[in-house]
Every structure is written in structure tokens, then in C-alpha cells.
Design a protein around this motif. Structure first.
Motif, PDB file in Angstrom:
ATOM      1  N   ASN A  63       0.823  -1.207   0.000  1.00  0.00           N
ATOM      2  CA  ASN A  63       0.000   0.000   0.000  1.00  0.00           C
ATOM      3  C   ASN A  63       0.862   1.264   0.000  1.00  0.00           C
ATOM      4  N   ILE A  64       1.956   1.256   0.737  1.00  0.00           N
ATOM      5  CA  ILE A  64       2.848   2.417   0.753  1.00  0.00           C
ATOM      6  C   ILE A  64       3.496   2.607  -0.616  1.00  0.00           C
ATOM      7  N   THR A  65       3.931   1.518  -1.243  1.00  0.00           N
ATOM      8  CA  THR A  65       4.513   1.661  -2.577  1.00  0.00           C
ATOM      9  C   THR A  65       3.469   2.136  -3.580  1.00  0.00           C
ATOM     10  N   ASN A  66       2.233   1.724  -3.407  1.00  0.00           N
ATOM     11  CA  ASN A  66       1.157   2.205  -4.267  1.00  0.00           C
ATOM     12  C   ASN A  66       0.928   3.705  -4.067  1.00  0.00           C
ATOM     13  N   PHE A  87       6.640  -0.029 -11.462  1.00  0.00           N
ATOM     14  CA  PHE A  87       7.077  -0.706 -10.235  1.00  0.00           C
ATOM     15  C   PHE A  87       6.076  -1.804  -9.886  1.00  0.00           C
ATOM     16  N   LEU A  88       6.535  -3.037  -9.783  1.00  0.00           N
ATOM     17  CA  LEU A  88       5.624  -4.182  -9.670  1.00  0.00           C
ATOM     18  C   LEU A  88       5.121  -4.461  -8.253  1.00  0.00           C
TER      19      LEU A  88
END
Length: 78
Positions: free
Chosen positions: A29-32, A44-45
Motif C-alpha cells: 500500500n505504501i509503494t502504491n 514498479f511491480l
């Protein structure tokens, strides 16, 4: 004694499972969120895609993007 050890091991494994699961969920969720802010590339996967889902759900109601962002931030904090 063996039953108690087995129960203790089961509880620890269950706790470990949920700790790993929640760590993965929060991280994706943070990377999203970082993708949505433009700090990570769209390619970014390791991303959840939950922000896009929130946008899709709120779009028919005409809510601004800031509301979807605030809702997603609430998900991450929660």
C-alpha cells in the motif's frame, strides 16, 4: 507437556503469519501511494493497486481526487 508445546508453537506460527501478512499489505500500500504521488514509476511491480480501486469506487460520486487520497491514507494509517 507436548500438547502445551504444540499449542505454543501453533500460536507463535499464527502470530508470525499475521505479522508477515500485515507487513506485506502495508508495504504494498505504501509503494502504491508512492506511485500515486509520482515518486515511484508506474512500472514498479511491488504495488497493491488499491489506490486505483478507491478511485474507481469514488469516481461515480464525483468526489475529488483529494478525498480518494485521504481515504487511502486512512487505510495505510489504520
Amino acid at each position: 507437556m507436548v500438547t502445551q508445546l504444540s499449542w505454543r508453537a501453533f500460536k507463535r506460527l499464527l502470530l508470525l503469519f499475521w505479522a508477515v501478512w500485515l507487513t506485506l499489505v502495508v508495504t504494498t500500500n505504501i509503494t502504491n501511494a508512492l506511485q500515486a504521488l509520482g515518486l515511484l514509476p508506474a512500472s514498479f511491480l511491488f504495488s497493491s493497486g488499491n489506490y486505483q480501486q478507491i478511485q474507481a469506487v469514488t469516481a461515480p460520486f464525483g468526489l475529488p481526487a483529494a478525498v480518494a487520497g485521504a481515504m487511502f491514507a486512512g487505510v495505510i494509517v489504520w
